[in-house]
Scaffold this motif. Sequence first.
Motif, PDB file in Angstrom:
ATOM      1  N   PHE A   1      30.857  18.695 -44.709  1.00  0.00           N
ATOM      2  CA  PHE A   1      30.375  17.760 -45.725  1.00  0.00           C
ATOM      3  C   PHE A   1      28.999  18.173 -46.250  1.00  0.00           C
ATOM      4  N   GLY A   2      28.179  18.771 -45.388  1.00  0.00           N
ATOM      5  CA  GLY A   2      26.885  19.254 -45.865  1.00  0.00           C
ATOM      6  C   GLY A   2      27.033  20.332 -46.917  1.00  0.00           C
ATOM      7  N   LEU A   3      27.952  21.272 -46.691  1.00  0.00           N
ATOM      8  CA  LEU A   3      28.201  22.318 -47.688  1.00  0.00           C
ATOM      9  C   LEU A   3      28.866  21.750 -48.936  1.00  0.00           C
ATOM     10  N   LEU A   4      29.682  20.709 -48.749  1.00  0.00           N
ATOM     11  CA  LEU A   4      30.345  20.099 -49.900  1.00  0.00           C
ATOM     12  C   LEU A   4      29.329  19.511 -50.876  1.00  0.00           C
ATOM     13  N   SER A   5      28.201  19.032 -50.352  1.00  0.00           N
ATOM     14  CA  SER A   5      27.174  18.466 -51.228  1.00  0.00           C
ATOM     15  C   SER A   5      26.536  19.522 -52.123  1.00  0.00           C
ATOM     16  N   LEU A   6      26.705  20.799 -51.781  1.00  0.00           N
ATOM     17  CA  LEU A   6      26.135  21.891 -52.581  1.00  0.00           C
ATOM     18  C   LEU A   6      27.100  22.410 -53.637  1.00  0.00           C
TER      19      LEU A   6
ATOM     20  N   GLY B   1      31.203  20.750 -36.782  1.00  0.00           N
ATOM     21  CA  GLY B   1      31.907  21.441 -37.868  1.00  0.00           C
ATOM     22  C   GLY B   1      32.189  20.532 -39.040  1.00  0.00           C
ATOM     23  N   LEU B   2      32.570  19.282 -38.754  1.00  0.00           N
ATOM     24  CA  LEU B   2      32.816  18.330 -39.836  1.00  0.00           C
ATOM     25  C   LEU B   2      31.525  18.017 -40.588  1.00  0.00           C
ATOM     26  N   ALA B   3      30.421  17.873 -39.840  1.00  0.00           N
ATOM     27  CA  ALA B   3      29.126  17.611 -40.489  1.00  0.00           C
ATOM     28  C   ALA B   3      28.734  18.777 -41.390  1.00  0.00           C
TER      29      ALA B   3
ATOM     30  N   PHE C   1      37.550  21.895 -50.018  1.00  0.00           N
ATOM     31  CA  PHE C   1      36.494  22.267 -49.090  1.00  0.00           C
ATOM     32  C   PHE C   1      36.643  21.539 -47.758  1.00  0.00           C
ATOM     33  N   ILE C   2      37.102  20.284 -47.803  1.00  0.00           N
ATOM     34  CA  ILE C   2      37.169  19.471 -46.585  1.00  0.00           C
ATOM     35  C   ILE C   2      38.217  20.020 -45.614  1.00  0.00           C
ATOM     36  N   PRO C   3      39.498  20.172 -46.022  1.00  0.00           N
ATOM     37  CA  PRO C   3      40.456  20.757 -45.074  1.00  0.00           C
ATOM     38  C   PRO C   3      40.128  22.190 -44.702  1.00  0.00           C
ATOM     39  N   CYS C   4      39.474  22.929 -45.610  1.00  0.00           N
ATOM     40  CA  CYS C   4      39.066  24.292 -45.275  1.00  0.00           C
ATOM     41  C   CYS C   4      38.076  24.281 -44.111  1.00  0.00           C
ATOM     42  N   GLY C   5      37.082  23.395 -44.187  1.00  0.00           N
ATOM     43  CA  GLY C   5      36.113  23.286 -43.100  1.00  0.00           C
ATOM     44  C   GLY C   5      36.743  22.795 -41.814  1.00  0.00           C
TER      45      GLY C   5
ATOM     46  N   PRO D   1      28.530  13.246 -49.982  1.00  0.00           N
ATOM     47  CA  PRO D   1      28.892  13.938 -48.735  1.00  0.00           C
ATOM     48  C   PRO D   1      27.757  13.985 -47.722  1.00  0.00           C
ATOM     49  N   LEU D   2      26.512  13.774 -48.166  1.00  0.00           N
ATOM     50  CA  LEU D   2      25.400  13.804 -47.221  1.00  0.00           C
ATOM     51  C   LEU D   2      25.468  12.639 -46.232  1.00  0.00           C
ATOM     52  N   VAL D   3      26.081  11.532 -46.643  1.00  0.00           N
ATOM     53  CA  VAL D   3      26.193  10.368 -45.746  1.00  0.00           C
ATOM     54  C   VAL D   3      27.108  10.676 -44.565  1.00  0.00           C
ATOM     55  N   PRO D   4      28.375  11.078 -44.789  1.00  0.00           N
ATOM     56  CA  PRO D   4      29.193  11.440 -43.627  1.00  0.00           C
ATOM     57  C   PRO D   4      28.646  12.634 -42.864  1.00  0.00           C
ATOM     58  N   ALA D   5      27.960  13.550 -43.561  1.00  0.00           N
ATOM     59  CA  ALA D   5      27.367  14.697 -42.865  1.00  0.00           C
ATOM     60  C   ALA D   5      26.313  14.236 -41.870  1.00  0.00           C
TER      61      ALA D   5
END
Length: 226
Positions: A147-152, A142-144, A111-115, A167-171
């Motif tokens: 990571f926000g979507l990664l938390s889901l 975009g990075l935020a 998810f991270i490199p995709c975003g 992931p909410l912390v770096p988001a």
Amino acid sequence: MQSANTTILAGIVLIALGVLLLLDRLDVLESAAYVPMLIFASIGAVFLSLFVHSRDNWWAAIPGSVFLGMAAVAAATRLTDSRAVGALLFLFMAAGFGAVYVRERANWWAFIPCGVMLTLAVIVTLPEELQGTPVAAVLFLGLAATFGLLSLVPVQAAEGTGGMKWPLVPAAVLGMVSAILALQSVALFIAVDFAVLTVMILAGIGLLVYGFRALSNGHGNRVHGP
């Protein structure tokens, strides 16, 4: 079976390359420029076939998307000179990492490199007038969001399946950086000092309203209580 399919594909590619180069040599068609495009597409197709034939070959989606993206860029470059052509490579790479996750849900890291690739695709298409601080703001936004979507994303853990919280912390941090850079970019129209002071005043007003409402609710509870 897989080896036979790869052999057949390699044979077709060699024949196509030979025909194109022969036509170019005979001055029938200026086909030499299409050779890199065909090579990139063929290599990408090989990796794509590996990805399709076995779930264990999820990794093949990454190099396959890179070569297919390079082929798409080479083809689009012959049709247009727009700087947005470079976005095709990032879109293909984002699709490759997305395919890695879809094929194997344990690969949540994809998810991270995709975003990141999707964010870079957006940045490449931004007009030249927005270069500089606005681009940095879009990058961190975009990075935020990534990571926000990664938390889901549901992840299997010892206590069961659920979303990750870290992931909410770096988001949040990246979102704050993006907001600061966005405020700085507004300096093209409004001085940064005025923007910061305006935010401070609005935040103070919000705190006052929240405080008075809390006091009002507290008094109401005491009046109607036993």
